[in-house]
Design a protein around this motif. Structure first.
Motif, short mmCIF file in Angstrom:
data_model
loop_
_atom_site.label_atom_id
_atom_site.label_comp_id
_atom_site.label_asym_id
_atom_site.label_seq_id
_atom_site.Cartn_x
_atom_site.Cartn_y
_atom_site.Cartn_z
N ASP A 37 69.28 63.57 24.65
CA ASP A 37 68.41 64.02 24.58
C ASP A 37 67.32 63.15 24.94
OD1 ASP A 37 67.29 63.28 22.43
OD2 ASP A 37 67.24 65.83 21.89
N ARG A 38 66.35 62.61 25.42
CA ARG A 38 64.81 61.79 25.47
C ARG A 38 64.28 61.31 24.35
NH1 ARG A 38 59.86 63.52 29.26
NH2 ARG A 38 61.11 63.90 30.99
N LYS A 39 65.17 61.51 22.90
CA LYS A 39 64.30 61.03 21.66
C LYS A 39 66.06 60.03 21.68
CE LYS A 39 61.58 63.75 19.33
NZ LYS A 39 61.13 64.61 18.57
N GLY A 40 67.34 60.36 22.61
CA GLY A 40 68.16 59.43 22.13
C GLY A 40 69.43 60.58 21.92
N VAL A 94 69.55 56.84 25.73
CA VAL A 94 69.91 56.71 26.84
C VAL A 94 69.15 55.51 27.85
CG1 VAL A 94 69.10 58.18 29.75
CG2 VAL A 94 70.20 59.19 26.41
N ASP A 95 70.01 54.61 28.32
CA ASP A 95 69.63 53.82 29.20
C ASP A 95 68.82 53.86 30.78
OD1 ASP A 95 70.10 50.94 30.89
OD2 ASP A 95 70.71 50.63 29.33
N GLU A 96 68.52 53.00 30.76
CA GLU A 96 67.16 53.68 31.66
C GLU A 96 68.17 53.44 33.59
OE1 GLU A 96 63.31 51.36 32.18
OE2 GLU A 96 62.71 52.10 30.29
N SER A 104 71.05 54.23 34.34
CA SER A 104 71.96 55.50 33.50
C SER A 104 71.47 56.89 34.89
CB SER A 104 72.73 56.01 31.99
OG SER A 104 71.34 57.05 31.61
N TYR A 105 72.54 57.78 34.72
CA TYR A 105 71.83 58.66 35.31
C TYR A 105 71.57 59.82 35.31
CZ TYR A 105 75.15 56.51 39.40
OH TYR A 105 75.32 55.90 40.18
N THR A 106 72.10 59.85 33.62
CA THR A 106 71.79 60.53 32.34
C THR A 106 70.09 60.31 31.98
OG1 THR A 106 73.55 61.15 31.09
CG2 THR A 106 71.90 61.13 30.46
N PHE A 107 69.65 59.66 32.69
CA PHE A 107 68.80 59.05 32.29
C PHE A 107 67.72 59.96 33.50
CE2 PHE A 107 64.25 56.62 32.82
CZ PHE A 107 63.82 56.81 31.58
N ASP A 108 68.32 59.83 34.13
CA ASP A 108 67.18 60.56 35.74
C ASP A 108 67.45 61.65 35.68
OD1 ASP A 108 67.15 57.45 36.72
OD2 ASP A 108 68.82 57.25 38.20
N TRP A 110 75.81 52.38 28.89
CA TRP A 110 76.23 53.13 27.63
C TRP A 110 77.20 52.17 26.11
CZ3 TRP A 110 74.94 57.72 27.44
CH2 TRP A 110 74.70 58.56 28.81
N PHE A 111 77.31 51.20 26.21
CA PHE A 111 77.75 50.16 25.55
C PHE A 111 77.01 49.33 24.79
CE2 PHE A 111 81.76 52.91 26.93
CZ PHE A 111 81.60 54.09 25.21
N GLN A 112 77.47 49.45 23.49
CA GLN A 112 76.59 48.58 22.73
C GLN A 112 77.03 47.11 22.57
OE1 GLN A 112 75.29 49.20 18.61
NE2 GLN A 112 75.45 51.34 19.12
#
Length: 280
Positions: A170-173, A193-195, A197-201, A220-222
């Motif tokens: 979610d928006r928090k992580g 969520v990385d800016e 990513s499609y998930t961020f959008d 997506w990965f550290q």
């Protein structure tokens, strides 16, 4: 030989001679196990199980969503076969509710339910027909088996035939993430969520993610070397306002060597700080 939880569930399917998804009548399977299923409005829980000797009653809160109701019945059957002698009041309308908890019995009942509703002998051919299924194709499989999209996606992970991770953000992580067993543990997902990513959008502007799209893995990965690799991402809204995320790793990521740097902490002099020294 002791059977695993999944094997015990699928043994029930084999004993009943079920050979197609249309024959997975969960109420009939419960009846064969001496469990009566009753649908009744409840508050505070989604299902209860009360047993005496070799019989039990599973009371299910009607949700209007058949996949959730079926999962609730299968979950209570899991308790009956695995934890007999106890009474349970469960919130089992969606399996992701238990992924973020440490409730051992609930997770075991979820495992039993997923194998009962999506047995390997029927589920694997359905997945193979799509190769690496998108969420749209996972939805078709879910409709065929009368299961929720979340339960079906998680079963895709557990059968371990594809290099896939299913996660919820979610928006928090990150709320939770489940990788297929053969994905190297060296890959560590980001907590936020990385800016890029499609998930961020989708989370921040409601932009639909219509299919699987390629991304640099460092979105997506550290891991420091993640930018050398690619993966495919898709997301859909989850029922509670978050995002359900599907990540397929490309084959080079599966053969990458161990990453010594991931999760390692350094002091201001560039020296590695061990867990013991950080606790002082």
């Amino acid at each position: 030989m002791t059977l695993s939880i999944g094997e015990r569930a699928e043994a029930l399917i084999a004993e009943l001679g079920i050979s197609s998804p249309s024959e997975l009548d969960i109420e009939a399977i419960a009846f064969d196990s001496q469990v009566e299923v009753v649908y009744e409005k409840m508050s505070g829980c989604e299902a209860t199980l009360v047993g005496f000797r070799d019989r039990a009653i599973a009371t299910i809160n009607p949700s209007g969503v058949r996949g959730r109701e079926r999962f609730s019945v299968a979950h209570e059957l899991g308790h009956w076969h695995l934890h007999r002698g106890r009474s349970f009041a469960c919130r089992v309308d969606d399996p992701s509710a238990n992924l973020a908890s440490d409730r051992h019995f609930e997770k075991e009942a979820d495992t039993f339910a997923s194998h009962l509703l999506l047995p390997r002998m029927l589920f694997n051919p359905a997945v193979a027909a799509y190769g690496a299924p998108t969420f749209q194709q996972i939805t078709r499989i879910a409709n065929e088996f009368e299961t929720s999209i979340t339960a079906t996606a998680l079963r895709l992970v557990s059968v371990n035939t594809l290099p896939v991770i299913v996660a919820c953000y979610d928006r928090k992580g990150k709320r939770w993430a489940i990788p297929a067993a053969d994905i190297p543990r060296r890959w560590v997902l980001k907590d936020k969520v990385d800016e890029d990513s499609y998930t961020f959008d989708m989370l921040h502007s409601g932009k639909e993610c219509a299919g699987l799209f390629k991304q640099p893995a460092d979105v997506w990965f550290q891991n420091n070397d993640a930018g050398k690799y690619e993966l495919r991402e898709q997301c859909i809204p989850s029922f509670d306002g978050g995002a359900l995320v599907l990540l397929y790793l490309e084959s080079p990521m599966l053969s990458a060597g161990f990453d010594w740097n991931v999760n390692r902490r350094y002091n201001e002099h560039g020296s590695y700080v061990t867990r013991r020294s950080t606790a002082r």
